[in-house]
Design a protein around this motif. Structure first.
Motif, PDB file in Angstrom:
ATOM      1  N   SER A 115     -32.551  40.191  21.633  1.00  0.00           N
ATOM      2  CA  SER A 115     -32.643  41.524  21.025  1.00  0.00           C
ATOM      3  C   SER A 115     -32.103  41.538  19.596  1.00  0.00           C
ATOM      4  CB  SER A 115     -31.871  42.566  21.855  1.00  0.00           C
ATOM      5  OG  SER A 115     -32.304  42.566  23.187  1.00  0.00           O
ATOM      6  N   ALA A 116     -31.839  40.401  19.028  1.00  0.00           N
ATOM      7  CA  ALA A 116     -31.208  40.294  17.710  1.00  0.00           C
ATOM      8  C   ALA A 116     -32.226  39.779  16.688  1.00  0.00           C
ATOM      9  CB  ALA A 116     -29.995  39.375  17.773  1.00  0.00           C
ATOM     10  N   THR A 117     -31.765  39.615  15.440  1.00  0.00           N
ATOM     11  CA  THR A 117     -32.634  39.204  14.341  1.00  0.00           C
ATOM     12  C   THR A 117     -32.127  37.916  13.698  1.00  0.00           C
ATOM     13  OG1 THR A 117     -33.284  41.476  13.837  1.00  0.00           O
ATOM     14  CG2 THR A 117     -33.550  39.864  12.078  1.00  0.00           C
ATOM     15  N   ILE A 118     -33.051  37.007  13.438  1.00  0.00           N
ATOM     16  CA  ILE A 118     -32.768  35.795  12.678  1.00  0.00           C
ATOM     17  C   ILE A 118     -33.605  35.820  11.410  1.00  0.00           C
ATOM     18  CG2 ILE A 118     -32.895  33.281  12.636  1.00  0.00           C
ATOM     19  CD1 ILE A 118     -32.657  33.341  15.695  1.00  0.00           C
ATOM     20  N   ASN A 119     -32.962  35.640  10.265  1.00  0.00           N
ATOM     21  CA  ASN A 119     -33.649  35.547   8.983  1.00  0.00           C
ATOM     22  C   ASN A 119     -33.478  34.142   8.425  1.00  0.00           C
ATOM     23  OD1 ASN A 119     -34.373  38.381   8.855  1.00  0.00           O
ATOM     24  ND2 ASN A 119     -32.238  38.808   8.350  1.00  0.00           N
ATOM     25  N   ILE A 120     -34.597  33.493   8.133  1.00  0.00           N
ATOM     26  CA  ILE A 120     -34.560  32.145   7.561  1.00  0.00           C
ATOM     27  C   ILE A 120     -35.086  32.223   6.135  1.00  0.00           C
ATOM     28  CG2 ILE A 120     -35.372  29.776   7.762  1.00  0.00           C
ATOM     29  CD1 ILE A 120     -35.656  30.214  10.759  1.00  0.00           C
ATOM     30  N   ALA A 121     -34.230  31.889   5.169  1.00  0.00           N
ATOM     31  CA  ALA A 121     -34.555  32.045   3.757  1.00  0.00           C
ATOM     32  C   ALA A 121     -35.020  30.729   3.143  1.00  0.00           C
ATOM     33  CB  ALA A 121     -33.342  32.575   3.000  1.00  0.00           C
ATOM     34  N   ASP A 122     -35.568  30.833   1.951  1.00  0.00           N
ATOM     35  CA  ASP A 122     -35.973  29.652   1.210  1.00  0.00           C
ATOM     36  C   ASP A 122     -34.759  28.757   0.988  1.00  0.00           C
ATOM     37  OD1 ASP A 122     -37.924  28.128  -0.059  1.00  0.00           O
ATOM     38  OD2 ASP A 122     -37.392  28.908  -2.036  1.00  0.00           O
ATOM     39  N   GLY A 123     -34.934  27.472   1.219  1.00  0.00           N
ATOM     40  CA  GLY A 123     -33.841  26.528   1.046  1.00  0.00           C
ATOM     41  C   GLY A 123     -33.093  26.202   2.321  1.00  0.00           C
ATOM     42  N   ALA A 124     -33.394  26.910   3.425  1.00  0.00           N
ATOM     43  CA  ALA A 124     -32.815  26.567   4.724  1.00  0.00           C
ATOM     44  C   ALA A 124     -33.624  25.445   5.359  1.00  0.00           C
ATOM     45  CB  ALA A 124     -32.776  27.782   5.632  1.00  0.00           C
ATOM     46  N   ASP A 125     -33.003  24.711   6.277  1.00  0.00           N
ATOM     47  CA  ASP A 125     -33.655  23.532   6.856  1.00  0.00           C
ATOM     48  C   ASP A 125     -33.193  23.363   8.295  1.00  0.00           C
ATOM     49  OD1 ASP A 125     -34.041  20.713   7.635  1.00  0.00           O
ATOM     50  OD2 ASP A 125     -34.661  20.394   5.573  1.00  0.00           O
ATOM     51  N   ILE A 126     -34.145  23.377   9.229  1.00  0.00           N
ATOM     52  CA  ILE A 126     -33.854  23.093  10.637  1.00  0.00           C
ATOM     53  C   ILE A 126     -34.593  21.817  10.990  1.00  0.00           C
ATOM     54  CG2 ILE A 126     -34.035  23.917  13.018  1.00  0.00           C
ATOM     55  CD1 ILE A 126     -34.068  26.771  11.896  1.00  0.00           C
ATOM     56  N   ASN A 127     -33.853  20.794  11.411  1.00  0.00           N
ATOM     57  CA  ASN A 127     -34.499  19.501  11.649  1.00  0.00           C
ATOM     58  C   ASN A 127     -33.823  18.744  12.786  1.00  0.00           C
ATOM     59  OD1 ASN A 127     -32.612  17.157  10.470  1.00  0.00           O
ATOM     60  ND2 ASN A 127     -32.394  18.954   9.136  1.00  0.00           N
ATOM     61  N   HIS A 128     -34.621  17.915  13.452  1.00  0.00           N
ATOM     62  CA  HIS A 128     -34.144  17.068  14.538  1.00  0.00           C
ATOM     63  C   HIS A 128     -33.374  17.869  15.588  1.00  0.00           C
ATOM     64  CE1 HIS A 128     -34.968  14.179  11.269  1.00  0.00           C
ATOM     65  NE2 HIS A 128     -35.381  13.414  12.275  1.00  0.00           N
ATOM     66  N   CYS A 129     -34.038  18.932  16.061  1.00  0.00           N
ATOM     67  CA  CYS A 129     -33.499  19.758  17.138  1.00  0.00           C
ATOM     68  C   CYS A 129     -34.570  19.925  18.210  1.00  0.00           C
ATOM     69  CB  CYS A 129     -33.088  21.138  16.617  1.00  0.00           C
ATOM     70  SG  CYS A 129     -31.719  21.116  15.426  1.00  0.00           S
ATOM     71  N   ALA A 130     -34.158  19.930  19.472  1.00  0.00           N
ATOM     72  CA  ALA A 130     -35.115  20.130  20.554  1.00  0.00           C
ATOM     73  C   ALA A 130     -34.393  20.602  21.800  1.00  0.00           C
ATOM     74  CB  ALA A 130     -35.870  18.833  20.854  1.00  0.00           C
ATOM     75  N   GLY A 131     -35.069  21.470  22.563  1.00  0.00           N
ATOM     76  CA  GLY A 131     -34.499  21.954  23.815  1.00  0.00           C
ATOM     77  C   GLY A 131     -35.569  22.111  24.863  1.00  0.00           C
ATOM     78  N   GLY A 132     -35.150  22.365  26.088  1.00  0.00           N
ATOM     79  CA  GLY A 132     -36.105  22.601  27.154  1.00  0.00           C
ATOM     80  C   GLY A 132     -36.965  23.811  26.896  1.00  0.00           C
TER      81      GLY A 132
END
Length: 218
Positions: A115-132
């Motif tokens: 029920s919440a909000t995630i904001n991903i801005a320019d210059g952010a980086d999500i890498n080498h992550c994985a889940g079920g």
């Protein structure tokens, strides 16, 4: 100055800006709760390893210039998630210079918004992550706004036939807005049921807006 990030967060008042002054390496996971606070954490290009955040009760938590490192490999996995954001007015901002990386879990996900909000801005980086349940799980009318940055080399770790997205799993009236950024080089990691980059569940209205976004292996 404080001896730990958890102490700094606990003693901070809403509206405070915190800075990480050195790299933090830990042998076991530290859990940090942020409740009803508006905080920012500038990592000053440092690494914060094996730290889990639970952000609730209308908090706004903004990260910049920091690497949140799960300290995992595909053969040495975490039993939890790195960031959980819950409640309708709670917001997580992943700003420029923020990296979320090296987090693998068989049963959960790296980031979850309830029920919440995630904001991903320019210059952010999500890498080498994985889940079920994929890398990012949005549920119960949660929101994710991808305005820039990169999500890459992420995937699904297995689990079961309902754990089907490599990057974003959205359900129960959640909304995905993608206006920029790059999603690329993502794949399933040992999950034969994985369906693709984004999986929409429960036949609830979920809005996806794509504007000039570079997405491969859709």
């Amino acid at each position: 100055e404080y001896a730990s990030v958890s102490e700094a967060v606990e003693k901070a008042s809403s509206g405070d800006s915190l800075e990480l002054l050195l790299d933090v390496s830990q042998s076991s996971y530290v859990n940090i709760d942020i409740e009803n606070k508006n905080l920012s954490l500038d990592g000053k290009s440092h690494i914060l390893q094996k730290t889990r955040f639970n952000i609730t009760e209308g908090s706004i938590f903004s990260l910049s210039n920091i690497t949140i490192d799960g300290g995992c490999t595909t053969s040495s996995k975490d039993s939890g998630r790195l960031i959980r954001v819950a409640d309708a007015s709670t917001i997580l901002n992943l700003n420029s210079g923020t990296k979320i990386q090296n987090h693998y879990t068989s049963d959960l996900d790296t980031i979850r918004a309830v029920s919440a909000t995630i904001n991903i801005a320019d210059g952010a980086d999500i890498n080498h992550c994985a889940g079920g349940s994929g890398t990012i799980y949005i549920e119960s009318a949660g929101h994710i706004n991808i305005n820039g940055g990169e999500i890459h080399n992420c995937g699904s770790m297995g689990g079961g036939q309902y754990h089907e997205a490599t990057v974003i799993y959205a359900s129960n009236g959640s909304e995905i807005n993608i206006t920029g950024g790059l999603i690329h080089n993502n794949e399933d990691i040992g999950n034969p049921y994985s369906k693709g980059i984004i999986f929409l569940n429960n036949y609830i209205l979920i809005i996806i807006k794509l504007y000039n976004n570079n997405i491969d292996n859709w």
